[in-house]
Design an enzyme around this catalytic site. Structure first.
Site, PDB file in Angstrom:
ATOM      1  N   SER A 129       0.727  -1.189   0.127  1.00  0.00           N
ATOM      2  CA  SER A 129      -0.422  -0.246   0.302  1.00  0.00           C
ATOM      3  C   SER A 129       1.240   1.321  -0.050  1.00  0.00           C
ATOM      4  O   SER A 129       1.749   1.592   0.799  1.00  0.00           O
ATOM      5  CB  SER A 129      -0.787  -0.215   1.008  1.00  0.00           C
ATOM      6  N   LYS A 184      -4.651  -6.467   3.726  1.00  0.00           N
ATOM      7  CA  LYS A 184      -4.986  -5.340   2.954  1.00  0.00           C
ATOM      8  C   LYS A 184      -5.860  -5.729   2.143  1.00  0.00           C
ATOM      9  O   LYS A 184      -6.113  -4.491   2.241  1.00  0.00           O
ATOM     10  CB  LYS A 184      -3.690  -6.039   1.766  1.00  0.00           C
ATOM     11  N   HIS A 187      -7.322  -3.214   5.422  1.00  0.00           N
ATOM     12  CA  HIS A 187      -7.027  -1.767   4.823  1.00  0.00           C
ATOM     13  C   HIS A 187      -7.479  -1.146   3.629  1.00  0.00           C
ATOM     14  O   HIS A 187      -8.127  -0.149   4.128  1.00  0.00           O
ATOM     15  CB  HIS A 187      -5.476  -1.827   4.445  1.00  0.00           C
ATOM     16  N   ASN A 188      -7.659  -1.833   2.387  1.00  0.00           N
ATOM     17  CA  ASN A 188      -8.686  -0.836   1.427  1.00  0.00           C
ATOM     18  C   ASN A 188     -10.115  -1.042   1.516  1.00  0.00           C
ATOM     19  O   ASN A 188     -10.108   0.429   1.516  1.00  0.00           O
ATOM     20  CB  ASN A 188      -8.102  -1.798   0.674  1.00  0.00           C
ATOM     21  N   GLU A 191      -9.566   2.206   3.965  1.00  0.00           N
ATOM     22  CA  GLU A 191      -9.921   3.030   3.386  1.00  0.00           C
ATOM     23  C   GLU A 191     -10.836   3.821   2.428  1.00  0.00           C
ATOM     24  O   GLU A 191     -10.612   5.514   2.295  1.00  0.00           O
ATOM     25  CB  GLU A 191      -8.771   2.841   2.459  1.00  0.00           C
TER      26      GLU A 191
END
Length: 483
Positions: A129, A184, A187-188, A191
């Site tokens: 990222s 991940k 995380h996205n 986001e």
């Protein structure tokens, strides 16, 4: 011929920048791309005069690497990864390492790890990222997969990763098989939530307070000095300042139809699979879906009359209330995201270090912020913390914000301004802090029409009962299960 330390396949913007990052840290890199003209262009352009070797076939590429070979793939997720694996495996030896640095689905990574380990080849699914700039200057990297490969790739990954203030790299081992790509993915998803909350704050300032782009930019600049300090707040400030050729704000000229690449949807799907209420991120995904219905929305705006906007009397005070609502909602978003990782870790047997994950996200990545340091502190104090909202710091922050939070959501509703992420965050918070929800009625309804059974307050948990609601039904219940 001297062999390269590492190889990378896929010379799109992320791949090129990662190669330049690796080379700048003292590693020699071999590169390959399916379209070989990209190889030539890169080694004669940005890579000229550097320890970067261009290769023009899989065989040449693999042969140029020292053993055990370390190969990073930066290609589109899905079948292109599987296709590339099949092309490259015949040239590999036992103990070589294949790394997928794209946004692959974690279930694919679980499958690929087993497939390649059965052949004696180590596989790593590494979430990367930070976008274009992060790849070049230092991304956040989340590796998972074949644990035996970590000592081989660690020197490279920790050298190229971003670092926090004390020099700690934003890269450490996450867990087995698909753990890295799962983290991940979450995380996205977070986001998505962060971006939607910022957009809702912008919408309220613009349409309720009547602020122009300059004024909104000043607000975000001020917010970036405090507890909301983050990369996304920072770039939002910069976006508000950007002007088109005619001097007007660029943001005002952009079509309001958002795109997405699927990781947010995957996060919500995983939450449904694991029974985790990921409501805020779900609303953030659906907000993008709704934005894409531009033509329908324009048509509907001519059919329905909007409520008359009642501007708050003290605009500065209400702007501060928006800040508090954004901060409280952000806490909920991260609480939900970490709850999802906790559920997945229990299901897949991953030993996730939640404080360590917060540290990985402190630098380099899109959601990097001061806020993440508080999350690391919370899990350092209590590694078994069930929900981030129960930590003392975040509990106090929510209690300090909830009056403003409710005011903002109420004003948004009364004035017809959609704030789905803030609203769903508040509903989740209220649901989570409520000892007795109306799900007793829901269970009665399910038992009435389908004999799905229920538990009783006056009996031990785990005992299920069926009631003959009509007097005409039998005593046989349906099987009880949770989907």
């Amino acid at each position: 011929m001297k062999k390269s330390d590492i190889g990378l396949i896929g010379l799109a913007v992320m791949g090129e920048n990662l190669v330049l990052n690796m080379e700048s840290r003292g590693f020699s890199v071999s590169v390959y791309n399916r379209s070989t003209d990209k190889v030539k262009r890169f080694v004669e352009g940005r890579g000229k005069g550097k320890s970067i070797l261009g290769t023009y076939s899989i065989n040449e590429f693999v042969d140029s690497l020292r053993t055990p070979r370390i190969i990073m793939m930066m290609v589109k997720a899905g079948s292109p990864v599987d296709d590339l694996i099949e092309q490259i495996v015949p040239f590999l030896s036992k103990g070589d390492v294949l790394i997928d640095g794209g946004n692959s689905h974690y279930l694919d990574t679980i499958r690929r790890t087993k497939y390649l380990e059965d052949k004696g080849i180590f596989f790593i699914g590494a979430g990367v990222s930070g976008g274009e700039e992060g790849a070049l200057k230092g991304p956040s990297i989340m590796p998972g997969g074949s644990r035996e490969a970590w000592p081989l790739i660690r020197p490279v990954f920790q050298a190229i990763a971003a670092r926090v203030e004390d020099g700690t790299p934003c890269c450490d081992w996450v867990g087995d098989d698909g753990a890295g790509h799962f983290v991940k993915m979450v995380h996205n998803g977070i986001e998505y939530g962060d971006m939607q909350l910022i957009c809702e704050s912008y919408h309220l300032m613009k349409d309720l307070l009547g602020y122009d782009a300059d004024a909104i930019g000043e607000v975000f600049d001020r917010w970036n000095q405090g507890e909301l300090n983050s990369y996304l707040i920072e770039i939002t400030r910069d976006i508000m300042k950007a002007r088109d050729e005619d001097g007007r704000p660029m943001v005002d000229k952009i079509l309001d139809a958002a795109g997405q690449k699927g990781t947010g949807k995957w996060t919500v799907t995983a939450a449904l699979d694991h029974g985790v209420p990921l409501t805020l991120i779900g609303e953030a995904v659906f907000a993008r879906n709704l934005s894409a219905l531009k033509d329908e929305r324009v048509k509907a705006s001519g059919v329905f009359t909007a409520p008359a906007v009642a501007v708050p009397g003290d605009r500065n005070a209400f702007c501060e209330a928006i800040r508090k609502a954004l901060y409280a909602s952000k806490i909920v978003s991260y609480a939900q995201g970490f709850a999802l990782m906790r559920a997945a870790a229990q299901y897949y047997g991953w030993n996730l270090n939640y404080g360590g994950i917060a540290l990985l996200w402190r630098g380099g990545c899109i959601i990097r912020s001061v806020f993440l340091g508080r999350i690391k502190d919370a899990f350092d104090k209590n590694p078994e913390l069930e929900n981030l909202m129960l930590d003392g710091f975040f509990k106090e922050a929510l209690e300090n914000a909830w009056e403003s939070w409710r005011e903002v959501v109420a004003k948004a509703v009364l004035n017809g301004i959609p704030a789905p992420a803030m609203s769903s965050a508040l509903a989740y918070f209220d649901g989570y802090r409520t000892a007795r929800l109306p799900a007793n009625l829901l269970q009665a309804q399910r038992d009435y029409f389908g004999a799905h059974t229920f538990e009783r307050l006056d009996r031990p948990r785990g005992e299920f009962f069926h009631h003959n609601w009509t007097g005409r039904g039998g005593s046989t219940p349906s099987s009880s299960y949770n989907a």
